[in-house]
Every structure is written in C-alpha cells, then in structure tokens.
Design a protein around this motif. Structure first.
Motif, PDB file in Angstrom:
ATOM      1  N   ILE A  89      -0.111  -5.590  -4.917  1.00  0.00           N
ATOM      2  CA  ILE A  89       0.622  -4.440  -4.390  1.00  0.00           C
ATOM      3  C   ILE A  89      -0.165  -3.876  -3.215  1.00  0.00           C
ATOM      4  O   ILE A  89      -1.379  -3.679  -3.311  1.00  0.00           O
ATOM      5  CB  ILE A  89       0.819  -3.359  -5.484  1.00  0.00           C
ATOM      6  CG1 ILE A  89       1.711  -3.919  -6.596  1.00  0.00           C
ATOM      7  CG2 ILE A  89       1.415  -2.084  -4.881  1.00  0.00           C
ATOM      8  CD1 ILE A  89       1.810  -3.013  -7.809  1.00  0.00           C
ATOM      9  N   GLU A  90       0.516  -3.661  -2.120  1.00  0.00           N
ATOM     10  CA  GLU A  90      -0.104  -3.077  -0.926  1.00  0.00           C
ATOM     11  C   GLU A  90       0.728  -1.873  -0.504  1.00  0.00           C
ATOM     12  O   GLU A  90       1.927  -2.001  -0.266  1.00  0.00           O
ATOM     13  CB  GLU A  90      -0.150  -4.112   0.208  1.00  0.00           C
ATOM     14  CG  GLU A  90      -1.008  -3.722   1.369  1.00  0.00           C
ATOM     15  CD  GLU A  90      -2.484  -3.627   1.023  1.00  0.00           C
ATOM     16  OE1 GLU A  90      -3.134  -2.680   1.513  1.00  0.00           O
ATOM     17  OE2 GLU A  90      -3.010  -4.481   0.284  1.00  0.00           O
ATOM     18  N   ASN A  91       0.112  -0.715  -0.462  1.00  0.00           N
ATOM     19  CA  ASN A  91       0.794   0.522  -0.092  1.00  0.00           C
ATOM     20  C   ASN A  91       2.064   0.726  -0.934  1.00  0.00           C
ATOM     21  O   ASN A  91       3.103   1.130  -0.427  1.00  0.00           O
ATOM     22  CB  ASN A  91       1.128   0.537   1.407  1.00  0.00           C
ATOM     23  CG  ASN A  91       1.585   1.898   1.892  1.00  0.00           C
ATOM     24  OD1 ASN A  91       1.246   2.921   1.313  1.00  0.00           O
ATOM     25  ND2 ASN A  91       2.370   1.902   2.953  1.00  0.00           N
ATOM     26  N   ALA A 135       3.113  -5.305   8.322  1.00  0.00           N
ATOM     27  CA  ALA A 135       1.727  -5.675   8.605  1.00  0.00           C
ATOM     28  C   ALA A 135       0.879  -4.475   8.222  1.00  0.00           C
ATOM     29  O   ALA A 135       1.373  -3.344   8.187  1.00  0.00           O
ATOM     30  CB  ALA A 135       1.544  -5.988  10.086  1.00  0.00           C
ATOM     31  N   TYR A 136      -0.381  -4.728   7.903  1.00  0.00           N
ATOM     32  CA  TYR A 136      -1.287  -3.620   7.624  1.00  0.00           C
ATOM     33  C   TYR A 136      -2.644  -3.924   8.221  1.00  0.00           C
ATOM     34  O   TYR A 136      -3.099  -5.057   8.244  1.00  0.00           O
ATOM     35  CB  TYR A 136      -1.362  -3.282   6.132  1.00  0.00           C
ATOM     36  CG  TYR A 136      -1.594  -4.433   5.190  1.00  0.00           C
ATOM     37  CD1 TYR A 136      -2.857  -4.707   4.702  1.00  0.00           C
ATOM     38  CD2 TYR A 136      -0.538  -5.231   4.749  1.00  0.00           C
ATOM     39  CE1 TYR A 136      -3.081  -5.739   3.804  1.00  0.00           C
ATOM     40  CE2 TYR A 136      -0.741  -6.270   3.860  1.00  0.00           C
ATOM     41  CZ  TYR A 136      -2.009  -6.519   3.387  1.00  0.00           C
ATOM     42  OH  TYR A 136      -2.230  -7.548   2.504  1.00  0.00           O
ATOM     43  N   THR A 137      -3.239  -2.857   8.778  1.00  0.00           N
ATOM     44  CA  THR A 137      -4.511  -2.990   9.469  1.00  0.00           C
ATOM     45  C   THR A 137      -5.421  -1.826   9.094  1.00  0.00           C
ATOM     46  O   THR A 137      -4.951  -0.735   8.777  1.00  0.00           O
ATOM     47  CB  THR A 137      -4.308  -2.934  10.998  1.00  0.00           C
ATOM     48  OG1 THR A 137      -3.629  -1.730  11.329  1.00  0.00           O
ATOM     49  CG2 THR A 137      -3.532  -4.123  11.503  1.00  0.00           C
ATOM     50  N   TYR A 159      -2.370   5.006   4.816  1.00  0.00           N
ATOM     51  CA  TYR A 159      -2.499   5.058   3.358  1.00  0.00           C
ATOM     52  C   TYR A 159      -3.907   4.629   2.955  1.00  0.00           C
ATOM     53  O   TYR A 159      -4.539   3.831   3.646  1.00  0.00           O
ATOM     54  CB  TYR A 159      -1.439   4.174   2.682  1.00  0.00           C
ATOM     55  CG  TYR A 159      -1.631   2.684   2.906  1.00  0.00           C
ATOM     56  CD1 TYR A 159      -2.267   1.898   1.940  1.00  0.00           C
ATOM     57  CD2 TYR A 159      -1.193   2.065   4.068  1.00  0.00           C
ATOM     58  CE1 TYR A 159      -2.449   0.539   2.135  1.00  0.00           C
ATOM     59  CE2 TYR A 159      -1.381   0.718   4.273  1.00  0.00           C
ATOM     60  CZ  TYR A 159      -2.003  -0.043   3.299  1.00  0.00           C
ATOM     61  OH  TYR A 159      -2.205  -1.383   3.494  1.00  0.00           O
ATOM     62  N   PRO A 160      -4.403   5.175   1.846  1.00  0.00           N
ATOM     63  CA  PRO A 160      -5.739   4.792   1.378  1.00  0.00           C
ATOM     64  C   PRO A 160      -5.655   3.601   0.419  1.00  0.00           C
ATOM     65  O   PRO A 160      -4.705   3.477  -0.350  1.00  0.00           O
ATOM     66  CB  PRO A 160      -6.209   6.043   0.636  1.00  0.00           C
ATOM     67  CG  PRO A 160      -4.943   6.633   0.097  1.00  0.00           C
ATOM     68  CD  PRO A 160      -3.869   6.316   1.097  1.00  0.00           C
ATOM     69  N   GLY A 164     -10.551   4.241  -1.029  1.00  0.00           N
ATOM     70  CA  GLY A 164     -10.417   5.382  -0.135  1.00  0.00           C
ATOM     71  C   GLY A 164     -10.442   5.032   1.343  1.00  0.00           C
ATOM     72  O   GLY A 164     -10.417   5.921   2.188  1.00  0.00           O
ATOM     73  N   VAL A 165     -10.483   3.739   1.671  1.00  0.00           N
ATOM     74  CA  VAL A 165     -10.449   3.308   3.067  1.00  0.00           C
ATOM     75  C   VAL A 165      -9.017   3.485   3.576  1.00  0.00           C
ATOM     76  O   VAL A 165      -8.057   3.130   2.895  1.00  0.00           O
ATOM     77  CB  VAL A 165     -10.890   1.831   3.202  1.00  0.00           C
ATOM     78  CG1 VAL A 165     -10.732   1.334   4.624  1.00  0.00           C
ATOM     79  CG2 VAL A 165     -12.338   1.674   2.726  1.00  0.00           C
ATOM     80  N   ILE A 166      -8.878   4.036   4.774  1.00  0.00           N
ATOM     81  CA  ILE A 166      -7.553   4.288   5.335  1.00  0.00           C
ATOM     82  C   ILE A 166      -7.054   3.063   6.103  1.00  0.00           C
ATOM     83  O   ILE A 166      -7.766   2.496   6.936  1.00  0.00           O
ATOM     84  CB  ILE A 166      -7.563   5.528   6.263  1.00  0.00           C
ATOM     85  CG1 ILE A 166      -8.066   6.753   5.505  1.00  0.00           C
ATOM     86  CG2 ILE A 166      -6.166   5.764   6.861  1.00  0.00           C
ATOM     87  CD1 ILE A 166      -7.235   7.153   4.300  1.00  0.00           C
ATOM     88  N   TRP A 167      -5.811   2.682   5.797  1.00  0.00           N
ATOM     89  CA  TRP A 167      -5.126   1.555   6.439  1.00  0.00           C
ATOM     90  C   TRP A 167      -3.861   2.065   7.110  1.00  0.00           C
ATOM     91  O   TRP A 167      -3.342   3.117   6.758  1.00  0.00           O
ATOM     92  CB  TRP A 167      -4.765   0.495   5.394  1.00  0.00           C
ATOM     93  CG  TRP A 167      -5.993  -0.160   4.830  1.00  0.00           C
ATOM     94  CD1 TRP A 167      -6.816   0.344   3.875  1.00  0.00           C
ATOM     95  CD2 TRP A 167      -6.541  -1.416   5.205  1.00  0.00           C
ATOM     96  NE1 TRP A 167      -7.857  -0.524   3.631  1.00  0.00           N
ATOM     97  CE2 TRP A 167      -7.702  -1.616   4.435  1.00  0.00           C
ATOM     98  CE3 TRP A 167      -6.166  -2.402   6.117  1.00  0.00           C
ATOM     99  CZ2 TRP A 167      -8.485  -2.760   4.550  1.00  0.00           C
ATOM    100  CZ3 TRP A 167      -6.942  -3.535   6.222  1.00  0.00           C
ATOM    101  CH2 TRP A 167      -8.094  -3.703   5.448  1.00  0.00           C
ATOM    102  N   LYS A 168      -3.371   1.314   8.052  1.00  0.00           N
ATOM    103  CA  LYS A 168      -2.116   1.628   8.729  1.00  0.00           C
ATOM    104  C   LYS A 168      -1.051   0.618   8.289  1.00  0.00           C
ATOM    105  O   LYS A 168      -1.307  -0.576   8.234  1.00  0.00           O
ATOM    106  CB  LYS A 168      -2.277   1.577  10.253  1.00  0.00           C
ATOM    107  CG  LYS A 168      -3.177   2.686  10.762  1.00  0.00           C
ATOM    108  CD  LYS A 168      -3.153   2.788  12.275  1.00  0.00           C
ATOM    109  CE  LYS A 168      -3.950   3.972  12.751  1.00  0.00           C
ATOM    110  NZ  LYS A 168      -3.453   5.257  12.346  1.00  0.00           N
ATOM    111  N   TRP A 169       0.131   1.129   7.991  1.00  0.00           N
ATOM    112  CA  TRP A 169       1.268   0.308   7.570  1.00  0.00           C
ATOM    113  C   TRP A 169       2.244   0.216   8.743  1.00  0.00           C
ATOM    114  O   TRP A 169       2.649   1.229   9.305  1.00  0.00           O
ATOM    115  CB  TRP A 169       1.947   0.962   6.369  1.00  0.00           C
ATOM    116  CG  TRP A 169       3.039   0.162   5.756  1.00  0.00           C
ATOM    117  CD1 TRP A 169       4.383   0.367   5.887  1.00  0.00           C
ATOM    118  CD2 TRP A 169       2.903  -0.957   4.875  1.00  0.00           C
ATOM    119  NE1 TRP A 169       5.085  -0.555   5.152  1.00  0.00           N
ATOM    120  CE2 TRP A 169       4.188  -1.378   4.524  1.00  0.00           C
ATOM    121  CE3 TRP A 169       1.799  -1.649   4.357  1.00  0.00           C
ATOM    122  CZ2 TRP A 169       4.422  -2.453   3.669  1.00  0.00           C
ATOM    123  CZ3 TRP A 169       2.031  -2.711   3.527  1.00  0.00           C
ATOM    124  CH2 TRP A 169       3.326  -3.115   3.176  1.00  0.00           C
TER     125      TRP A 169
END
Length: 177
Positions: A89-91, A135-137, A159-160, A164-169
């Motif tokens: 599961i991602e975001n 995509a997520y970065t 999203y974390p 707790g690392v922040i990613w972009k969706w």
C-alpha cells in the motif's frame, strides 16, 4: 515479454539476467539511493533477485520496469517503466499503475528520464488503455519532481511514509477515455 520500445536516444526492453552486473553498479551507488527508502545493494545477488521479481511482474501483470539502453553506445543506463503495484500500500493505494525510473548517475541531467517518461506515458495510455498512472517521489528530490511536472503529471498531495518521511503523490489521467 516481447515488448520493445524505442525513442530518439533510447531502447526500452525487458530486464534480463544478463543485466545483473549493470543493475548492481546502479543500485550500489549511494547517490542513486539518496531519495529512496532502500539501502544501496551490497552484493550482486540482490540485483539478480530484483530482475527475477520484475520478470514475475511481466508474467503476472504484462508490464513492469524495463532496461533502458542508450542507442548510441548500447550502454545500460538504468530502468524505466510502468509497474502494477499490488504488493504493498502506498499513500493508501494498492492495485494501481505506477510510473518510475532509476538512472545511473552519469546519465543524469541529459534528458533521458524525460524522454523515457514521455514514451512510457504514451504506451500506458494509448496501448494499454490505462485510466490513470501514478508516481511518487521523495519530497526533497527536486530533479524527479521537476521531471514529473514537466511531463504533465499533476501533483496531488504530500504524504508521510511509516518513518515520517514526506513523499509527493503524482497522477495523470488518460485524456482519451
């Protein structure tokens, strides 16, 4: 898998076990892993397992990450491609198409990630008839975030992850459907 895509400078073909040494060179570089949650690989067997995993994805999902080869020299410069994410599961999402890439550091800032990305989005939307590609970065990976924006993907949210690392969706919808 028989699929082969070509762009002006690149050949995109399925990963093969013969790519293990080149993939290992890519994956052991700490600079390549700066914005990834994985640790750099330490033994070539890790790259072999990645190739075996991707080959299973080809069989199960008829798509996956592809070796990205520079036409001019025949060099393996990394991997690019669409992956069907159904193993985690991602975001809050699973069972979605994800676009991603990883290039060897010496091929950064030459336009190859953009060139491959455009080809993959075209293939995903026009040949596979995918409704949306995500995509997520890593939020701090300015280069990758710039490329995704440049190719027309829409930033959806930050999203974390579990650490707790922040990613972009990111997301792009098929305009034909």
């Amino acid at each position: 898998m028989e699929l082969l895509l070509e762009t002006e400078h690149l050949i995109l073909r399925p990963l093969e076990l013969s790519d293990a040494e080149s993939l290992f060179e890519l994956n052991k570089n700490p600079n390549v892993h700066k914005y990834l949650w994985q640790k750099p690989e330490e033994v070539i067997d890790e790259s072999i397992k990645v190739i075996e995993y991707v080959n299973r994805q080809y069989s199960e999902n008829n798509i996956g990450r592809f070796a990205t080869i520079l036409k001019e020299t025949g060099e393996f410069i990394g991997w690019t491609g669409i992956k069907f994410v159904n193993d985690h599961i991602e975001n809050g999402n699973t069972n979605f198409y994800d676009y991603g890439y990883r290039l060897d550091e010496k091929f950064w800032n030459k336009g190859y990630a953009t060139e491959a990305s455009i080809a993959w989005l075209d293939y995903g939307f026009n040949q596979m008839n995918i409704k949306e590609i995500n995509a997520y970065t890593h939020a701090e990976n300015g280069a990758s975030n710039h490329i995704l924006q440049k190719i027309g993907m829409n930033f959806m949210e930050d999203y974390p992850d579990e650490n707790g690392v922040i990613w972009k969706w990111w997301q792009m919808k098929n305009s034909v459907q």
